[in-house]
Scaffold this motif. Structure first.
Motif, PDB file in Angstrom:
ATOM      1  N   ALA A  21      -7.151-101.128  -8.359  1.00 50.31           N
ATOM      2  CA  ALA A  21      -8.594-101.768  -8.771  1.00 50.31           C
ATOM      3  C   ALA A  21      -9.375-100.728  -9.180  1.00 50.31           C
ATOM      4  CB  ALA A  21      -9.027-102.446  -7.830  1.00 50.31           C
ATOM      5  N   ARG A  22      -9.743 -99.917  -8.429  1.00 51.65           N
ATOM      6  CA  ARG A  22     -10.786 -98.805  -8.774  1.00 51.65           C
ATOM      7  C   ARG A  22     -10.299 -98.049  -9.832  1.00 51.65           C
ATOM      8  NH1 ARG A  22     -12.051 -96.126  -2.960  1.00 51.65           N
ATOM      9  NH2 ARG A  22     -12.768 -97.702  -1.526  1.00 51.65           N
ATOM     10  N   GLU A  23      -9.194 -97.885  -9.976  1.00 48.33           N
ATOM     11  CA  GLU A  23      -8.557 -96.940 -11.190  1.00 48.33           C
ATOM     12  C   GLU A  23      -8.524 -97.548 -12.656  1.00 48.33           C
ATOM     13  OE1 GLU A  23      -4.491 -94.597 -11.107  1.00 48.33           O
ATOM     14  OE2 GLU A  23      -4.100 -96.654 -11.788  1.00 48.33           O
ATOM     15  N   HIS A  24      -8.611 -99.018 -12.339  1.00 46.05           N
ATOM     16  CA  HIS A  24      -8.578 -99.972 -13.582  1.00 46.05           C
ATOM     17  C   HIS A  24     -10.019-100.079 -13.963  1.00 46.05           C
ATOM     18  CE1 HIS A  24      -8.315-103.583 -16.008  1.00 46.05           C
ATOM     19  NE2 HIS A  24      -7.199-103.619 -16.064  1.00 46.05           N
ATOM     20  N   MET A  25     -10.829-100.335 -13.056  1.00 54.65           N
ATOM     21  CA  MET A  25     -12.378-100.181 -13.236  1.00 54.65           C
ATOM     22  C   MET A  25     -12.775 -98.998 -13.966  1.00 54.65           C
ATOM     23  SD  MET A  25     -13.444-101.933  -9.453  1.00 54.65           S
ATOM     24  CE  MET A  25     -15.436-101.713  -9.791  1.00 54.65           C
ATOM     25  N   ARG A  26     -12.349 -97.818 -13.746  1.00 56.62           N
ATOM     26  CA  ARG A  26     -12.498 -96.434 -14.064  1.00 56.62           C
ATOM     27  C   ARG A  26     -12.238 -96.411 -15.542  1.00 56.62           C
ATOM     28  NH1 ARG A  26     -10.973 -94.299  -9.428  1.00 56.62           N
ATOM     29  NH2 ARG A  26      -9.110 -93.414 -10.400  1.00 56.62           N
ATOM     30  N   GLU A  27     -10.985 -96.804 -15.852  1.00 56.35           N
ATOM     31  CA  GLU A  27     -10.139 -96.538 -17.163  1.00 56.35           C
ATOM     32  C   GLU A  27     -10.831 -97.631 -18.146  1.00 56.35           C
ATOM     33  OE1 GLU A  27      -6.084 -95.581 -16.768  1.00 56.35           O
ATOM     34  OE2 GLU A  27      -6.492 -94.255 -15.202  1.00 56.35           O
TER      35      GLU A  27
END
Length: 399
Positions: free
Chosen positions: A156-162
């Motif tokens: 989820a964090r990765e999706h939020m960043r990207e």
């Protein structure tokens, strides 16, 4: 081309918090099995083989689980494929019929679980997750939180960043699934929460709160699968739902190689490939899907799997949330009308078959207050880290 395969009967026990459910796993399987047999107007003596899924328990618990239904000498195969165990049992049952090895097969799944986060049971040998954890540690710094929510929370964090998704998008998925479960008598939780209650619950691994996590659960589910010949001979068309496409995919190189990211580590590519194969075998486009049971072990997985299944373009899963597309009255298919794993519960071996039961009821127009109006095409996604993804397309049959 093998025989057409149909789900003709389904049954479940209620899913409950571990330690609170009356009886033991054989009692729950018998309850679910009798319900499935009665639902399909099939006698246990007509079952030619059975596949029984569970993750935790002594072997061969599958035989013990079915002995309450009868002792007919049929082959009983025990199945363990992590959280995809139930749908793997379904996959094997479908294969047996399609190959002409049997005309009527039982797929069963159950789990009797411990409370709290899942952990390793055999620390004296290689973990089936060691390559996943090694890859994840190459990508992010480990934190002091349970490993499963940490893995999906990092996705989820990765999706939020990207791509710009926000914690509120993941909270909405938790809110939606708890709201859906209010009308599911089999669900472990049947309480509606406010969006603020979901967002403000105990943080497990940012951005995932406790009410966005599937709970450990006790319970069982069963499905009776049959060939077209069996359906015709026994006049079972009134309950028959056809499996028109199904695929089981395990980890690919992208889970572990230099291209890996937090989403591929938790099965994004497995799910994507399995979905593409299932659509092709069913001869459908994703736009035809009316209702979905999706493996929402955590809210993060539901959002990223919108993209893996093609319900949204890559990086745009949160746009479905913004539009409230995946609930009743939305523009997209209704996702997890049962309440999903987050609210219905997640007894690992039973989960995939419980998803099959919900979608069978939906396509029969028999889901009562949960009914998705006019549903004719359904999609099931069941994921197990370590790893396997099973995607299944069900359709109202044309005789």
């Amino acid at each position: 081309m093998g025989s057409r395969v149909f789900v003709v009967g389904v049954g479940m026990s209620k899913f409950d918090k571990p330690g609170t459910k009356e009886g033991d796993y054989p009692d729950w399987v018998v309850e679910a099995g009798k319900a499935a047999l009665a639902d399909g107007s099939v006698r246990y003596a007509q079952i030619e083989r059975a596949f029984v899924g569970y993750v935790y328990g002594d072997s061969p618990s599958g035989q013990r689980a079915l002995y309450g239904l009868g002792h007919t000498g049929i082959p009983i195969v025990n199945v363990d494929n992590a959280c995809a165990t139930g749908s793997t049992a379904l996959y094997l049952a479908r294969e047996a019929i399609e190959a002409g090895l049997a005309d009527c097969v039982l797929a069963a799944g159950f789990e009797k679980m411990e409370r709290g986060s899942l952990g390793a049971k055999f620390p004296d040998r290689a973990s089936p997750m060691d390559k996943h954890l090694e890859t994840l540690q190459r990508l992010v710094t480990p934190e002091n939180s349970p490993f499963a929510p940490q893995m999906f929370g990092n996705a989820a964090r990765e999706h939020m960043r990207e791509y710009g998704s926000q914690p509120r998008h993941y909270a909405w998925i938790g809110w939606k699934n708890h709201k859906h479960s209010v009308h599911n008598p089999y669900a472990q939780f049947q309480k509606e929460y406010s969006l603020d209650e979901i967002a403000d619950a105990t943080m497990i691994h940012d951005p995932i709160t406790k009410l966005q996590c599937s709970p450990t659960s006790d319970g069982a589910a069963c499905a009776v699968l049959a060939s077209e010949r069996f359906v015709e001979a026994n006049d079972l068309w009134s309950t028959a739902v056809e499996i028109t496409g199904q695929a089981l995919v395990t980890d690919t190189e992208s889970t572990f190689d230099a291209t890996a990211n937090c989403r591929t580590v938790v099965g994004y590519d497995m799910s994507k490939v399995a979905a593409e194969q299932a659509y092709a075998r069913a001869g459908i486009e994703v736009s035809q899907v009316d209702v979905v049971e999706l493996h929402d072990c955590f809210s993060a997985n539901e959002l990223i799997t919108y993209e893996a299944l093609g319900l949204a373009a890559e990086g745009e899963g949160h746009k479905l949330v913004e539009a409230e597309a995946t609930t009743y009255g939305g523009a997209g298919p209704v996702v997890n009308p049962s309440g999903g794993l987050i609210s219905k519960g997640h007894p690992l071996g039973a989960t995939g078959i419980a998803q099959c039961a919900e979608l069978s009821w939906q396509l029969r127009q028999a889901a009562a207050e949960r009914q998705v109006p006019g549903a004719r095409t359904a999609l099931q996604h069941n994921l197990g880290l370590g790893g396997a993804a099973v995607v299944t397309v069900y359709q109202t049959p044309n005789r």
